[in-house]
Motif scaffolding. Structure first.
Motif, PDB file in Angstrom:
ATOM      1  N   TYR A   3      44.732  48.605  36.324  1.00 49.75           N
ATOM      2  CA  TYR A   3      44.496  49.490  35.182  1.00 49.75           C
ATOM      3  C   TYR A   3      44.016  48.691  33.968  1.00 49.75           C
ATOM      4  CZ  TYR A   3      45.742  52.556  31.248  1.00 49.75           C
ATOM      5  OH  TYR A   3      45.726  53.293  30.095  1.00 49.75           O
ATOM      6  N   VAL A   4      44.722  47.610  33.640  1.00 49.76           N
ATOM      7  CA  VAL A   4      44.305  46.761  32.521  1.00 49.76           C
ATOM      8  C   VAL A   4      42.969  46.100  32.829  1.00 49.76           C
ATOM      9  CG1 VAL A   4      44.944  44.814  31.051  1.00 49.76           C
ATOM     10  CG2 VAL A   4      46.708  46.357  31.904  1.00 49.76           C
ATOM     11  N   ASN A   5      42.784  45.711  34.075  1.00 50.91           N
ATOM     12  CA  ASN A   5      41.526  45.073  34.464  1.00 50.91           C
ATOM     13  C   ASN A   5      40.340  46.004  34.236  1.00 50.91           C
ATOM     14  OD1 ASN A   5      40.371  42.627  35.679  1.00 50.91           O
ATOM     15  ND2 ASN A   5      39.776  43.973  37.352  1.00 50.91           N
ATOM     16  N   ARG A   6      40.504  47.283  34.557  1.00 49.92           N
ATOM     17  CA  ARG A   6      39.418  48.243  34.330  1.00 49.92           C
ATOM     18  C   ARG A   6      39.157  48.421  32.835  1.00 49.92           C
ATOM     19  NH1 ARG A   6      42.111  51.029  38.490  1.00 49.92           N
ATOM     20  NH2 ARG A   6      43.089  52.465  37.003  1.00 49.92           N
ATOM     21  N   ILE A   7      40.213  48.491  32.045  1.00 55.52           N
ATOM     22  CA  ILE A   7      40.039  48.648  30.599  1.00 55.52           C
ATOM     23  C   ILE A   7      39.303  47.450  30.008  1.00 55.52           C
ATOM     24  CG2 ILE A   7      41.293  48.746  28.412  1.00 55.52           C
ATOM     25  CD1 ILE A   7      43.424  50.388  29.842  1.00 55.52           C
ATOM     26  N   TYR A   8      39.670  46.260  30.442  1.00 57.40           N
ATOM     27  CA  TYR A   8      39.034  45.053  29.901  1.00 57.40           C
ATOM     28  C   TYR A   8      37.618  44.883  30.430  1.00 57.40           C
ATOM     29  CZ  TYR A   8      43.127  43.308  27.429  1.00 57.40           C
ATOM     30  OH  TYR A   8      44.146  43.146  26.536  1.00 57.40           O
ATOM     31  N   ASN A   9      37.355  45.357  31.648  1.00 55.31           N
ATOM     32  CA  ASN A   9      35.974  45.337  32.139  1.00 55.31           C
ATOM     33  C   ASN A   9      35.080  46.212  31.266  1.00 55.31           C
ATOM     34  OD1 ASN A   9      36.379  43.578  34.233  1.00 55.31           O
ATOM     35  ND2 ASN A   9      36.663  45.156  35.784  1.00 55.31           N
ATOM     36  N   ALA A  10      35.610  47.359  30.851  1.00 61.23           N
ATOM     37  CA  ALA A  10      34.832  48.244  29.983  1.00 61.23           C
ATOM     38  C   ALA A  10      34.665  47.653  28.593  1.00 61.23           C
ATOM     39  CB  ALA A  10      35.508  49.610  29.892  1.00 61.23           C
ATOM     40  N   ALA A  11      35.656  46.916  28.122  1.00 58.33           N
ATOM     41  CA  ALA A  11      35.612  46.382  26.756  1.00 58.33           C
ATOM     42  C   ALA A  11      34.845  45.071  26.665  1.00 58.33           C
ATOM     43  CB  ALA A  11      37.034  46.187  26.228  1.00 58.33           C
ATOM     44  N   TYR A  12      34.974  44.215  27.700  1.00 61.24           N
ATOM     45  CA  TYR A  12      34.416  42.863  27.598  1.00 61.24           C
ATOM     46  C   TYR A  12      33.402  42.529  28.682  1.00 61.24           C
ATOM     47  CZ  TYR A  12      38.487  42.274  24.566  1.00 61.24           C
ATOM     48  OH  TYR A  12      39.423  42.414  23.576  1.00 61.24           O
ATOM     49  N   GLY A  13      33.162  43.453  29.592  1.00 64.82           N
ATOM     50  CA  GLY A  13      32.249  43.152  30.685  1.00 64.82           C
ATOM     51  C   GLY A  13      33.016  42.785  31.946  1.00 64.82           C
ATOM     52  N   PHE A  14      32.364  42.999  33.095  1.00 64.58           N
ATOM     53  CA  PHE A  14      33.028  42.762  34.376  1.00 64.58           C
ATOM     54  C   PHE A  14      33.318  41.279  34.560  1.00 64.58           C
ATOM     55  CE2 PHE A  14      33.181  41.855  38.876  1.00 64.58           C
ATOM     56  CZ  PHE A  14      34.096  42.799  39.308  1.00 64.58           C
ATOM     57  N   GLU A  15      34.521  40.994  35.066  1.00 65.44           N
ATOM     58  CA  GLU A  15      34.954  39.607  35.255  1.00 65.44           C
ATOM     59  C   GLU A  15      36.075  39.579  36.280  1.00 65.44           C
ATOM     60  OE1 GLU A  15      37.322  36.115  32.728  1.00 65.44           O
ATOM     61  OE2 GLU A  15      36.544  37.897  31.717  1.00 65.44           O
ATOM     62  N   ARG A  16      36.062  38.583  37.147  1.00 69.49           N
ATOM     63  CA  ARG A  16      37.187  38.379  38.055  1.00 69.49           C
ATOM     64  C   ARG A  16      38.307  37.714  37.276  1.00 69.49           C
ATOM     65  NH1 ARG A  16      36.526  35.669  43.659  1.00 69.49           N
ATOM     66  NH2 ARG A  16      38.505  36.737  43.940  1.00 69.49           N
ATOM     67  N   ARG A  17      39.493  38.279  37.349  1.00 73.24           N
ATOM     68  CA  ARG A  17      40.608  37.793  36.542  1.00 73.24           C
ATOM     69  C   ARG A  17      41.788  37.394  37.428  1.00 73.24           C
ATOM     70  NH1 ARG A  17      38.325  42.063  33.575  1.00 73.24           N
ATOM     71  NH2 ARG A  17      37.594  41.400  31.516  1.00 73.24           N
ATOM     72  N   LYS A  18      42.539  36.434  36.929  1.00 74.62           N
ATOM     73  CA  LYS A  18      43.742  35.982  37.610  1.00 74.62           C
ATOM     74  C   LYS A  18      44.978  36.439  36.850  1.00 74.62           C
ATOM     75  CE  LYS A  18      42.106  31.906  40.121  1.00 74.62           C
ATOM     76  NZ  LYS A  18      42.329  30.465  40.366  1.00 74.62           N
ATOM     77  N   VAL A  19      46.077  36.528  37.573  1.00 74.93           N
ATOM     78  CA  VAL A  19      47.347  36.935  36.976  1.00 74.93           C
ATOM     79  C   VAL A  19      48.001  35.712  36.347  1.00 74.93           C
ATOM     80  CG1 VAL A  19      49.586  37.996  37.431  1.00 74.93           C
ATOM     81  CG2 VAL A  19      47.567  38.688  38.745  1.00 74.93           C
TER      82      VAL A  19
END
Length: 750
Positions: free
Chosen positions: A442-458
């Protein structure tokens, strides 16, 4: 000799006069009282002056007097701390066996949710041992705050001046959000604790320290905030790893809501005209075949041929004949989509690697790609998909989106790809996320919309150093999301995971850099002009190396033309030696660069964005250990012995025991308690002596008792004062009456 004797005689005479005057003064009735008051005032004045001077000295020389011993042990760490930044520790804690807590849980939460959430609230005394570990390995911490719903651990020393127990009511902005049983909701408010330091460490109560730590483990002046990253965010689908999303190729299994429609790869782009060559960036020609009706069987045969590619020449001939039949057909070409027509991406990539090793096959592949491009271009033009804009294409393609794929709680650290056991597996609901994994996505989708698509680690399971200012800015930007998180009673799939949100906000935020700042950045000698050397440095960062001489000439020509066409109000004098002997450049000042639009745009497009916050990425695994405790006793013993053998700086042991094996679970809990006692045997200053326990289990009860005690004490003091006054009155009754008596003088007759 005569002068000396005369001087001595004068001194003695003066001394005699002083003595005589003193005797005269003392002979008066109230002289002694006046002198006593004067000396008292002088003494008080000296003490007050000393206090003011000490306070001023402590403020002025804080590093010497106070800062390095302002910690939970009260000892100085000036020889060990590289810098002094007051850092507090914040814990969140709950006692799941408390009757009042269980009553509220049953009142505000449904029975099914209670059964799922109850194991998370069990208390195994981790907080006690975590505090011991802090006192052992991080005694430089200034203060400890424990956030609870009002509960008090029965062993906690509530009179410790270095510990404060904070209730949810003290930090939540909206009382309607309480009571809450959601840790993300509580975490989103911990920066509002009154008196909390600007930078603070957030601990879960099951996180321990196994070796000495210092502020430099979390932040440095040179590198900024250290971000420890563990594993990748769980894949959005069991058959769609994040590596496939946003890779430039449309993957049907990833064309879902959870996978963010393959990162936009499945959007149909406007097609080129016949005179413009169609450039395909990947080996997935079906990404252009996105019509809403899709019923033509010839298309399925085309894509199956492209999938197999076992015989390149045969494929080229077959595709050509099939498409010729398709183009001659007058009926409405509606193609059908099924997973059988989509080749496996991993197989395709292996095929590409084989092709790259064979030059002959590469030439043949190029011929086929050219044929495929023209074929697909004709087909798409015939179906007029390119006529739609982005929004219309999304509406047209909506029926094809595979929104029925539900994710599973699964973290694949090996990086292996899943194989399809059956053809339509990607259409089936085969798994379901747990709340934590869903909230990460959920947070990953929000941040993809805000900052652009990116693979993220926990972020790793360890203490996190947080900055109150950054937390406030993050919550200001994502206000509605954090407000929703705060309103949840239990963990939700739409929670803003605290550490994940914080660190990716910190690493993703950018700020705009003005042209003047860029000029000053390259003006290393601070002369107000760019030298030839500084321009060379700029060009080396602006263009790909090695520098092409034509780019250098182009840059110099632009600056020269700008100097002729713009009006410069003030031109600073460059220092001696700033220009090469053969340099033909004008004086490059800040004003010239600001007014030269082409140069300003060029450098701003390259250097106009920079990190808003300084940080560095640290790969997790070296300094921390995170393990899940299961009901297997032998494996638990082996795990605990491995940690004993080589303790890491950060130790986190989570409960993943099987509730259907209670006898084994009791043994595992006993082993865990013995493990903690072996690492942290000494009682900390935060604990009561072993023979004492807290009388009250809730802060409200303690505060009420303290209030009643204060009232009783004040009443007792008033009674004592009244008794003393009455006693004094009766003792000195006659003297007081004599003192207050008014005497009348007799009248004398003249």
């Amino acid at each position: 000799m005569i002068i000396t004797s005369k001087t001595f005689s004068d001194i003695m005479s003066t001394w005699k006069i002083v003595q005589r005057r003193c005797y005269d003064l003392l002979s008066h009735k109230y002289s002694l009282l006046v002198i006593l008051i004067a000396f008292t005032c002088i003494f008080i004045g000296i003490i007050h002056f000393g206090e003011v001077w000490i306070a001023w000295s402590k403020e002025k020389y804080k590093a010497v007097f106070h800062s390095f011993n302002d910690n939970i042990l009260g000892i100085s760490f000036q020889n060990k701390l590289c810098q002094h930044v007051p850092i507090d520790v914040v814990y969140t804690w709950v006692n799941g066996s408390d009757p009042a807590f269980l009553k509220n849980l049953q009142r505000y939460v449904s029975r099914n949710d209670i059964n799922a959430a109850t194991p998370r609230f069990s208390d195994k005394d981790e907080l006690r041992y975590s505090l011991r570990s802090i006192e052992m390995y991080a005694p430089w911490v200034r203060h400890v705050y424990i956030v609870t719903n009002g509960q008090i651990p029965n062993w906690l020393d509530m009179d410790n001046p270095r510990m404060t127990l904070t209730k949810h009511d003290d930090i939540f902005l909206d009382p309607a959000d309480l009571p809450t049983f959601s840790s993300p909701a509580i975490e989103s408010h911990i920066h509002r604790i009154p008196g909390l330091s600007d930078k603070f460490l957030y601990f879960n109560d099951d996180v321990m320290l196994g070796a000495e730590i210092w502020p430099e483990d979390f932040i440095t002046q040179a590198g900024g905030q250290k971000i420890y990253q563990a594993w990748w965010v769980p894949d959005c689908s069991e058959i769609c790893p994040w590596a496939w999303v946003g890779d430039g190729a449309c993957d049907p299994a990833c064309n879902t809501t959870l996978c963010e429609f393959d990162g936009g790869d499945c959007d149909v782009t406007p097609m080129t005209t016949d005179s413009e060559p169609l450039k395909e960036e990947s080996d997935y020609p079906y990404k252009f075949l996105q019509d809403t009706q899709l019923k033509n069987q010839d298309a399925m045969r085309i894509l199956n041929i492209l999938k197999n590619r076992s015989n390149i020449l045969t494929a080229m001939t077959s595709i050509g004949s099939l498409v010729q039949r398709s183009l001659k057909s007058n009926e409405s070409n509606v193609w059908k989509t099924d997973t059988n027509i989509f080749h496996n991406k991993e197989i395709d990539r292996k095929f590409d690697r084989v092709e790259n090793k064979n030059m002959t096959l590469n030439r043949q592949k190029t011929q086929i790609d050219t044929t495929e491009e023209s074929i697909i271009s004709n087909i798409l033009q015939m179906n007029k998909i390119g006529a739609f804009n982005r929004t219309e294409r999304r509406v047209q393609l909506r029926p094809r989106l595979n929104d029925d794929i539900i994710n599973l709680v699964h973290v694949n650290n090996t990086g292996k790809l899943y194989k399809l056991k059956y053809n339509d597996q990607w259409k089936r609901k085969v798994r379901q996320l747990d709340t934590y994994a869903e909230s990460l996505l959920y947070v990953n989708r929000i941040y993809n919309a805000a900052y652009g698509f990116e693979r993220r680690k926990v972020p790793a399971h360890m203490p996190h150093l947080l900055d109150k200012r950054i937390v406030r800015e993050m919550q200001k930007k994502f206000h509605s999301e954090f407000k929703k998180t705060s309103s949840h009673k239990l963990r939700s799939s739409e929670d803003m995971q605290y550490a994940f949100s914080y660190f990716y906000f910190l690493s993703s935020e950018r700020r705009n850099v003005s042209v003047a700042e860029i000029f000053d950045m390259f003006d290393t000698d601070k002369s107000g002009t760019w030298s030839d050397r500084e321009i060379r440095t700029l060009l080396s960062r602006l263009y790909i190396l090695p520098l092409d001489y034509s780019l250098v000439l182009e840059f110099e020509n632009i600056i020269t033309n700008c100097s002729r066409n713009v009006i410069i109000t003030e031109t600073p004098e460059p220092p001696i030696g700033e220009r090469y002997l053969d340099s033909t450049l004008p004086i490059v000042s800040r004003e010239l660069i600001l007014k030269c639009e082409s140069i300003a745009k060029k450098i701003q497009s390259r250097f106009g964005k920079c990190r808003r916050y300084q940080y560095e990425i640290i790969k997790a695994g070296k300094n921390e250990i995170f393990e899940m405790l299961i009901s297997n006793i032998s494996l638990t013993v082996q795990l605990l012995d491995e940690i004993r053998r080589e303790p890491k700086k950060f130790i986190c042991l989570n409960d993943d025991m099987d509730p259907h094996r209670p006898s084994e679970n009791e043994i595992v809990r006993a082993l865990l308690s013995d493990f903690y006692r072996s690492l942290y045997p000494l009682r900390s200053s935060f604990e009561l002596p072993a023979q004492y326990r807290n009388r009250f289990s809730h802060r409200q009860e303690l505060f009420e008792w303290r209030t009643n005690r204060a009232k009783a004490r004040n009443l007792l003091l008033v009674l004592i004062v009244i008794l003393l006054l009455l006693t004094l009155y009766h003792l000195f009754y006659h003297q007081v009456r004599r003192f207050l008596r008014i005497r009348s003088l007799p009248a004398f007759l003249v």
